[in-house]
Design a protein around this motif. Structure first.
Motif, mmCIF file in Angstrom:
data_model
loop_
_atom_site.group_PDB
_atom_site.id
_atom_site.type_symbol
_atom_site.label_atom_id
_atom_site.label_comp_id
_atom_site.label_asym_id
_atom_site.label_seq_id
_atom_site.Cartn_x
_atom_site.Cartn_y
_atom_site.Cartn_z
ATOM 1 N N UNK A 50 0.828 -1.197 0.000
ATOM 2 C CA UNK A 50 0.000 0.000 0.000
ATOM 3 C C UNK A 50 0.866 1.251 0.000
ATOM 4 N N UNK A 51 0.279 2.338 -0.460
ATOM 5 C CA UNK A 51 0.916 3.644 -0.388
ATOM 6 C C UNK A 51 -0.170 4.670 -0.083
ATOM 7 N N UNK A 52 0.138 5.570 0.845
ATOM 8 C CA UNK A 52 -0.861 6.561 1.233
ATOM 9 C C UNK A 52 -0.655 7.862 0.459
ATOM 10 N N UNK A 53 -1.571 8.773 0.670
ATOM 11 C CA UNK A 53 -1.515 10.064 -0.014
ATOM 12 C C UNK A 53 -0.301 10.880 0.410
ATOM 13 N N UNK A 54 0.281 10.542 1.577
ATOM 14 C CA UNK A 54 1.477 11.264 2.017
ATOM 15 C C UNK A 54 2.738 10.432 1.825
ATOM 16 N N UNK A 55 2.597 9.340 1.088
ATOM 17 C CA UNK A 55 3.774 8.578 0.691
ATOM 18 C C UNK A 55 4.220 7.473 1.628
ATOM 19 N N UNK A 56 3.443 7.193 2.649
ATOM 20 C CA UNK A 56 3.780 6.077 3.534
ATOM 21 C C UNK A 56 3.518 4.768 2.808
#
Length: 124
Positions: A50-56
């Motif tokens: 997974x990747x979040x909108x803040x790049x995690x």
């Protein structure tokens, strides 16, 4: 609504590499998490990365160190770079998107939108 279209699957020999792409369109501003799942023949679908909108980013243990998830916001595209592929990586790979911010091993039920999948076959 959000539409997701995967591409980049194919046949590769063990040890090889592939890069999957997931192009998103529609109300993408509402999406906070993008993820890849896969489903091998006669097995349940499992989360891959997974990747979040803040790049995690976060990865399943089975792919950690071999797969890399990334995003290009300008192209509204998420990628899955897969290296050192193994026959057990053979599966249909699905892109998914969630409005929620998900940081660890999201359940399928947490995802709001799905692509139709792209087949990856790794030969031994």
């Amino acid at each position: 609504q959000v539409q997701l279209v995967e591409s980049g699957g194919g046949l590769v020999q063990a040890g090889g590499s592939l890069r999957l792409s997931c192009a998103a369109s529609g109300r993408i501003f509402s999406i906070n998490t993008m993820a890849w799942y896969r489903q091998a023949p006669e097995k349940q679908r499992e989360w891959v990365a997974l990747i979040t909108s803040v790049g995690i980013t976060n990865y399943a243990d089975s792919v950690k160190g071999r797969f890399t998830i990334s995003r290009d916001n300008a192209k509204n595209t998420v990628y899955l770079q897969m290296n050192s592929l193994k026959p057990e990586d053979t599966a249909v790979y699905y892109c998914a998107a969630a409005r929620g911010l998900l940081l660890v091993r999201p359940s399928e039920n947490n995802m709001d939108y799905w692509g139709k999948g792209t087949l990856v076959t790794v030969s031994s």
